[in-house]
Design an enzyme around this catalytic site. Sequence first.
Site, PDB file in Angstrom:
ATOM      1  N   ASN A 163       0.921  -1.273  -0.045  1.00 52.99           N
ATOM      2  CA  ASN A 163       0.250   0.239   0.105  1.00 52.99           C
ATOM      3  C   ASN A 163       1.045   1.280   0.328  1.00 52.99           C
ATOM      4  OD1 ASN A 163      -1.184   1.797   0.317  1.00 52.99           O
ATOM      5  ND2 ASN A 163      -2.534   1.230   3.210  1.00 52.99           N
ATOM      6  N   LYS A 196       0.464   4.117  -0.462  1.00 51.31           N
ATOM      7  CA  LYS A 196      -0.839   5.497   0.359  1.00 51.31           C
ATOM      8  C   LYS A 196      -0.159   6.658  -0.579  1.00 51.31           C
ATOM      9  CE  LYS A 196       0.531   3.593   4.822  1.00 51.31           C
ATOM     10  NZ  LYS A 196       0.346   3.650   5.972  1.00 51.31           N
ATOM     11  N   HIS A 253      -9.252   0.921   4.393  1.00 51.61           N
ATOM     12  CA  HIS A 253      -7.926   1.593   5.292  1.00 51.61           C
ATOM     13  C   HIS A 253      -8.242   2.130   6.231  1.00 51.61           C
ATOM     14  CE1 HIS A 253      -3.703   2.115   6.199  1.00 51.61           C
ATOM     15  NE2 HIS A 253      -3.848   1.378   5.648  1.00 51.61           N
ATOM     16  N   GLU A 294      -6.737   4.607   7.633  1.00 49.30           N
ATOM     17  CA  GLU A 294      -6.501   6.349   7.250  1.00 49.30           C
ATOM     18  C   GLU A 294      -7.783   7.209   6.933  1.00 49.30           C
ATOM     19  OE1 GLU A 294      -2.533   5.060   5.143  1.00 49.30           O
ATOM     20  OE2 GLU A 294      -1.615   4.560   7.424  1.00 49.30           O
ATOM     21  N   GLU A 349      -5.635  -5.227  10.394  1.00 45.64           N
ATOM     22  CA  GLU A 349      -4.222  -4.782  10.565  1.00 45.64           C
ATOM     23  C   GLU A 349      -4.869  -3.537  12.049  1.00 45.64           C
ATOM     24  OE1 GLU A 349      -2.345  -3.308   6.949  1.00 45.64           O
ATOM     25  OE2 GLU A 349      -4.614  -1.693   7.020  1.00 45.64           O
ATOM     26  N   GLY A 403       2.225   1.982  10.354  1.00 47.93           N
ATOM     27  CA  GLY A 403       3.369   2.555  10.997  1.00 47.93           C
ATOM     28  C   GLY A 403       3.786   3.308  11.550  1.00 47.93           C
ATOM     29  N   SER A 443       3.833  -3.244  10.059  1.00 46.51           N
ATOM     30  CA  SER A 443       4.949  -3.017  10.396  1.00 46.51           C
ATOM     31  C   SER A 443       5.275  -3.980   9.926  1.00 46.51           C
ATOM     32  CB  SER A 443       5.198  -2.376  11.624  1.00 46.51           C
ATOM     33  OG  SER A 443       4.606  -1.206  11.613  1.00 46.51           O
TER      34      SER A 443
HETATM   35  C1  PEP Z   1      -0.579   0.265   5.800  1.00 54.13           C
HETATM   36  O1  PEP Z   1      -0.432   0.918   5.404  1.00 54.13           O
HETATM   37  O2  PEP Z   1      -1.896  -1.242   5.488  1.00 54.13           O
HETATM   38  C2  PEP Z   1      -0.040  -0.725   6.719  1.00 54.13           C
HETATM   39  C3  PEP Z   1       0.024  -2.031   7.053  1.00 54.13           C
HETATM   40  O3  PEP Z   1       1.604   0.176   7.086  1.00 54.13           O
HETATM   41  P1  PEP Z   1       2.412  -0.102   7.471  1.00 54.13           P
HETATM   42  O4  PEP Z   1       2.814  -1.436   7.088  1.00 54.13           O
HETATM   43  O5  PEP Z   1       3.327   1.157   7.137  1.00 54.13           O
HETATM   44  O6  PEP Z   1       2.703  -0.340   9.051  1.00 54.13           O
END
Ligand code: PEP
Length: 251
Positions: free
Chosen positions: A10, A12, A95, A97, A167, A173, A213
């Site tokens: 992803n 972003k 998501h 975010e 998630e 992040g 992460s």
């Molecule tokens: C994501 O954006 O779905 C995500 C899991 O980000 P990260 O791997 O940076 O934690």
Amino acid sequence: MSRKKIIAGNWKMNKTPSETAVFIKELSDKVNQTNDIIICAVPYVCIPAALKASKRSRIKIAAQNMHYEDNGAYTGEISANMLLDLGVKYVIIGHSERRQYFNETDITVNKKVLKALKSGLKPIICVGESLEQREMGVTSDYVRYQVAYALNGVSVEDLKNIIIAYEPIWAIGTGKTASNEQANDVCKTIREALVEKYGRRAANATYIQYGGSVNTKNAKDLFGMSDIDGGLVGGASLKTEDFDKIVNYNK
Ligand code: PEP
């Protein structure tokens, strides 16, 4: 029932169309040996460049969002048909975010999931608890609720076309990964919820990813867990050398 892994990056709001073309070409050479499904979810404006650059590779291209209406006065929005017309096959929906910064709710997530499926797009549906919810001990109940809401009206036939990404918000992040057991437990809970609604066979055929992460060091162990069918990867999907290692986690 053996499932492949689905490993999705992803991006972003990162990379321009020109950077996308270079990145996808470079990545294609590195990931062409895998039998797993590799997806890059790129910004809308990068989709044409990504599709062109990935033409002769195993990489599939996803959008990061879509609107649930077909067309109309929705300034700044993109419909499922627009994505399909470009050649996109997957779309991330819900998501955290989008839920946190853009008022995405369980209601809009469900509308988008139904529209995506009806249009022929495969939704990657994101669910996951906050740190507060985890500490309160309501993770399972909350995630089950999110899944039930997102899949309201989804038939057993359509279940084949969805991917669920667990998630935990506190792991996105932040560099804090859920432990293998924590991640697997929630993915298992999601699968049990699918068993109750759709039966064991359909639930066992459904892909459930972990995201939060994921990196070059933890991917192999996470993806080796019984109910984790790959990952949704943010930060580590932006560098070819890291994403290459994650995709080739078992080498
Ligand atoms: C994501 O954006 O779905 C995500 C899991 O980000 P990260 O791997 O940076 O934690």
